[in-house]
Design an enzyme around this catalytic site. Structure first.
Site, PDB file in Angstrom:
ATOM      1  N   ARG A  90      40.062  43.505  41.820  1.00 45.09           N
ATOM      2  CA  ARG A  90      40.247  42.559  40.710  1.00 45.09           C
ATOM      3  C   ARG A  90      39.462  42.987  39.478  1.00 45.09           C
ATOM      4  O   ARG A  90      39.902  42.800  38.346  1.00 45.09           O
ATOM      5  CB  ARG A  90      39.782  41.158  41.135  1.00 45.09           C
ATOM      6  N   ASP A 115      40.634  38.057  50.043  1.00 42.46           N
ATOM      7  CA  ASP A 115      40.971  36.833  49.334  1.00 42.46           C
ATOM      8  C   ASP A 115      42.234  36.216  49.929  1.00 42.46           C
ATOM      9  O   ASP A 115      43.075  36.927  50.502  1.00 42.46           O
ATOM     10  CB  ASP A 115      41.209  37.123  47.848  1.00 42.46           C
TER      11      ASP A 115
END
Length: 285
Positions: free
Chosen positions: A174, A40
């Site tokens: 996450r 990311d």
């Protein structure tokens, strides 16, 4: 153009994985560059890229385990399960103790079913999940099996928790932050993520793009194969069969791809076990 091989980058924050690919294409002088495992924009750390024929190694590298350092913020849930998303709930963490946090995190270790974060690169009916979310669609992804080999809790300084994770490919850190917050009833999201290793490639061999710009470092494809897979040295007859993509009467020592080499040390192919024989996965000659 440089010779085929792997480039190990220590990605800076704020860049997409595609941004890194674009920079490496310019440095390598070829458009044939790919990467193993998206990072990311918020994340930093190890991103392994393949140049030219070495891109064919990447799909197999993605099956290896990865390692991360991460910081979780409890008490706040976001739309993306990380700090880049919009806040959807805020709750006090006064009733959460360090012992409870450690106990809940211990439950993640082993083979688990994990629902990936909705803002991910997983394709849903041919379209990336993050693109569907961006277009205002509701995305519900199915749980998938992943393995957390090790989860070390370095510090619990509420509302923050610092951990290191060694896990199978396909694991979303996450999602661990999200699920920990859900288990504690307060919500949670990821505030920092650094990938410290992809398979055998760790931060000790990774270089920033700035360093690569000064001295572009490409690990030759043969060295990359030796570093990434079990190695099998063949005789001349076997090497001849490999060049024609034939199966070999060879019992390989483990499951998964093996790098096979000619008697002169040249890298030939990846082979995998198939009963009492070995069959080609990818031939490089």
């Amino acid at each position: 153009m440089v010779d085929p091989g792997l480039v190990v980058v220590d990605k800076d924050p704020g860049m997409t994985s595609h941004d890194v690919v674009s920079r490496v294409r310019r440095l390598a002088g070829t458009r044939k560059v790919g990467h193993a495992g998206t990072l990311d924009p918020m994340a930093t750390g190890v991103l392994v890229l393949g140049v030219d024929r070495a891109t064919r190694l990447l799909g197999h590298l993605m099956l290896t385990e990865k390692a991360y350092d991460a910081t979780i913020r409890l008490g706040v849930a976001t739309t993306t399960d990380d700090a880049e998303g919009e806040v959807v709930s805020t709750r006090a963490v006064d009733g959460v103790s360090e012992d409870v946090v450690r106990t809940e995190l211990a439950r993640f270790v082993g083979d688990i079913e994990q629902v990936p974060t909705a803002v991910s690169a997983i394709k849903v009916d041919g379209k990336r999940a993050y693109a569907r979310v961006r277009d205002g669609e509701q995305v519900e992804l199915k749980a998938r099996p992943v393995t957390i080999h090790e989860l070390v809790v370095h510090e619990v300084d509420l509302p923050e928790v610092r951990i290191s994770v060694r896990c199978s490919s396909g694991t979303y850190i996450r999602a661990i932050a999200r699920d920990l917050g859900a288990a504690l009833g307060v919500g949670g999201h990821l505030t920092a993520l650094r990938r410290t290793a992809v398979g055998s490639f760790d931060l000790s061999v990774a270089r920033t793009l700035e360093q690569h710009s000064d001295d572009f470092a490409v690990l030759p494809i043969a060295d990359a194969a030796r570093a990434s897979f079990p190695v099998v040295d063949l005789d001349d007859e076997q090497a001849g069969h490999v060049r024609f993509g034939r199966a070999l009467d060879l019992v390989l020592p483990a499951a998964g791809p093996h790098a096979v080499f000619a008697p002169d040390g040249g890298f030939l192919a990846l082979y995998e076990p198939h009963g009492e024989r070995a069959r080609p996965v990818a031939v490089f000659v």
